[in-house]
Design an enzyme around this catalytic site. Structure first.
Site, PDB file in Angstrom:
ATOM      1  N   ASP A  68      52.762  32.229  40.177  1.00  0.00           N
ATOM      2  CA  ASP A  68      54.244  32.184  41.108  1.00  0.00           C
ATOM      3  C   ASP A  68      55.184  30.910  41.293  1.00  0.00           C
ATOM      4  O   ASP A  68      56.263  31.153  41.132  1.00  0.00           O
ATOM      5  CB  ASP A  68      53.714  32.448  42.632  1.00  0.00           C
ATOM      6  CG  ASP A  68      53.469  34.228  43.008  1.00  0.00           C
ATOM      7  OD1 ASP A  68      53.221  34.827  42.338  1.00  0.00           O
ATOM      8  OD2 ASP A  68      53.704  34.497  43.991  1.00  0.00           O
ATOM      9  N   ASP A  85      45.893  20.310  41.945  1.00  0.00           N
ATOM     10  CA  ASP A  85      46.868  19.789  42.420  1.00  0.00           C
ATOM     11  C   ASP A  85      47.876  18.790  41.565  1.00  0.00           C
ATOM     12  O   ASP A  85      49.116  18.852  41.791  1.00  0.00           O
ATOM     13  CB  ASP A  85      46.607  18.806  43.703  1.00  0.00           C
ATOM     14  CG  ASP A  85      45.177  18.066  43.085  1.00  0.00           C
ATOM     15  OD1 ASP A  85      44.550  18.112  42.281  1.00  0.00           O
ATOM     16  OD2 ASP A  85      44.886  17.103  43.998  1.00  0.00           O
ATOM     17  N   TYR A  97      38.326  35.463  45.996  1.00  0.00           N
ATOM     18  CA  TYR A  97      38.662  37.102  46.202  1.00  0.00           C
ATOM     19  C   TYR A  97      37.751  37.912  46.054  1.00  0.00           C
ATOM     20  O   TYR A  97      37.733  39.226  46.060  1.00  0.00           O
ATOM     21  CB  TYR A  97      40.089  37.262  45.190  1.00  0.00           C
ATOM     22  CG  TYR A  97      41.338  36.825  45.273  1.00  0.00           C
ATOM     23  CD1 TYR A  97      41.509  35.619  46.504  1.00  0.00           C
ATOM     24  CD2 TYR A  97      42.375  36.768  44.554  1.00  0.00           C
ATOM     25  CE1 TYR A  97      42.724  34.969  46.731  1.00  0.00           C
ATOM     26  CE2 TYR A  97      43.551  36.130  44.809  1.00  0.00           C
ATOM     27  CZ  TYR A  97      43.596  35.012  45.741  1.00  0.00           C
ATOM     28  OH  TYR A  97      45.026  34.783  45.915  1.00  0.00           O
ATOM     29  N   LYS A 117      39.313  22.064  40.216  1.00  0.00           N
ATOM     30  CA  LYS A 117      39.108  20.959  41.229  1.00  0.00           C
ATOM     31  C   LYS A 117      37.606  20.656  41.368  1.00  0.00           C
ATOM     32  O   LYS A 117      37.069  20.503  42.401  1.00  0.00           O
ATOM     33  CB  LYS A 117      39.698  21.676  42.440  1.00  0.00           C
ATOM     34  CG  LYS A 117      39.814  20.820  43.664  1.00  0.00           C
ATOM     35  CD  LYS A 117      40.982  19.807  43.467  1.00  0.00           C
ATOM     36  CE  LYS A 117      41.021  18.792  44.636  1.00  0.00           C
ATOM     37  NZ  LYS A 117      42.191  17.796  44.494  1.00  0.00           N
ATOM     38  N   ASP A 164      46.736  32.602  40.981  1.00  0.00           N
ATOM     39  CA  ASP A 164      47.599  33.272  41.786  1.00  0.00           C
ATOM     40  C   ASP A 164      48.844  32.378  42.113  1.00  0.00           C
ATOM     41  O   ASP A 164      49.942  32.859  41.927  1.00  0.00           O
ATOM     42  CB  ASP A 164      46.771  33.828  42.838  1.00  0.00           C
ATOM     43  CG  ASP A 164      47.581  34.702  43.700  1.00  0.00           C
ATOM     44  OD1 ASP A 164      48.586  35.272  43.246  1.00  0.00           O
ATOM     45  OD2 ASP A 164      47.131  35.293  44.800  1.00  0.00           O
TER      46      ASP A 164
END
Ligand SMILES: NC(=O)c1ccc[n+]([C@@H]2O[C@H](COP(=O)([O-])OP(=O)(O)OC[C@H]3O[C@@H](n4cnc5c(N)ncnc54)[C@H](O)[C@@H]3O)[C@@H](O)[C@H]2O)c1
Length: 339
Positions: free
Chosen positions: A233, A205, A124, A172, A229
């Protein structure tokens, strides 16, 4: 003592939920001075920018800010995300998203976790370009030691302050060896300063899968911007969804509290937007300004409404946005101050 609060209604259902939150804040018996700032697509149409300088000034001179939501318009050259820009420009480096079970059928039991998300960099950062006549798009994932260090410290400090026992570092690094590798290394270094708190790590993951399979195993999750992010959610859906998901963007010079949801344009004007996510964001704001007792009473009043099914249709209820507010206000009057 009078607290200066900046309100940023924004677009869509943003103004509706902020109006309700303002009503609630005004009924708490505290002294507030409110200043309203423009943000989002409406602000762009009025000022030519979705984040006017006057709004930034309002946030900076306030004790805290409560923000609704904004709409992202279809492709407008030069338009930028005012939310991402606000977080970066004000250096709101930690995005804190608690996720706790509610006494409601839409919520799974046994969940009490907090996602602490780095809020200023990663994919971002806004460093993107197009090459090869529009056939190749490149975005840079920027991870710095400084941002990784301070968000990790925030996560461990939060764990310590809230009596939590475990921080899971999510990354990751097996594939993104340099970027996530740096985040992982720095977070583990910070962890060594907190011997009383267990630090473990998980690939993003696996974390996405484990959040669905066994969410009760998580306590605090600290992660990079994009992963945080998405995971937050996902976590919100475990306890009732976007209508109840709340957050705080914390920096050194400012703090902005906001519901996790967007502007939900299809709900705007229908009086069905769930205001609870904004009320719980206001609870976080009250804690931040040092009004823990009032925050506790308001939180309890909101939890009581949820438990009594005094909610909007997204949670299976029949109340309007305004009726939920009225129920929270009357519940607040009877909730005793916590010792
Ligand atoms: N922080 C922000 O301001 C923010 C965050 C996400 C999306 N957005 C923007 O919001 C707009 C709509 O995006 P979206 O539809 O992907 O996400 P959204 O969060 O607005 O809506 C997703 C779904 O959740 C429901 N929902 C959301 N908030 C609700 C509430 N308070 N009460 C009841 N139901 C609620 C909506 O009806 C919709 O079905 C887009 O322009 C997007 O860019 C803004």
């Amino acid at each position: 003592m009078t607290y200066r609060i900046c309100l940023l209604p924004g677009d869509g259902i943003g103004p509706e939920v902020i109006t309700q939150a303002e009503k609630v804040l005004k009924a708490l018996g505290l002294q507030f001075e409110f200043e309203v700032g423009d943000i989002g697509f409406g602000a762009y149409k009025k000022h030519g920018t979705p984040l006017p300088e006057s709004t930034m000034e309002s946030i900076l001179k306030s004790d805290a800010t409560l923000f609704g939501a904004v709409t992202t318009p279809p492709d407008i050259p030069g338009y930028f995300s005012p939310v991402v820009r606000m977080r970066q420009a004000l250096d709101l480096y930690a995005n804190i998203r608690p996720c706790r079970s509610f006494d409601h059928p839409a919520s799974r039991p046994g969940i009490d976790l907090v996602v602490v998300r780095e809020n200023t960099e990663d994919l971002y950062s806004g460093v993107e370009r197009i090459e090869d006549d529009g056939n190749r798009a490149i975005g840079e994932m920027i991870i710095t030691r400084r941002a990784s260090e301070r968000v990790s410290r925030k996560a461990f400090e939060l764990a310590r302050a809230e009596g939590r026992h475990k921080v899971t570092i999510v990354h990751k690094a097996n594939v993104l060896r340099q970027t996530c590798g740096l985040f992982r290394r720095v977070a583990l270094e910070v962890a060594s300063d907190y011997p009383g708190i267990t630090a473990d790590e998980m690939l993003v993951d696996t974390c996405a899968m484990e959040l669905v399979r066994a969410p009760g195993q998580f306590d605090v999750i600290v992660t990079t911007n994009l992963f945080g992010d998405i995971l937050s959610d996902e976590a919100s859906m475990l306890v009732g969804g976007l209508g109840v998901a709340y957050s705080g963007n914390i920096g050194v010079k400012a703090a902005v509290f906001e519901p996790v949801h967007g502007s939900a344009p299809t709900l705007a004007g229908k009086h069905t937007a769930n205001p609870i996510a904004t009320f719980l964001s206001a609870v976080m704001l009250l804690q931040y300004i040092g009004e823990a007792a009032v925050a506790g009473r308001l939180r309890q009043a909101v939890l009581d409404c949820i438990a009594q099914q005094a909610v909007t249709p997204d949670l299976g209820g029949t109340l309007t946005t305004e009726q939920v507010t009225d129920r929270v206000l009357s519940a607040f009057e009877i909730v005793p101050e916590r010792k």
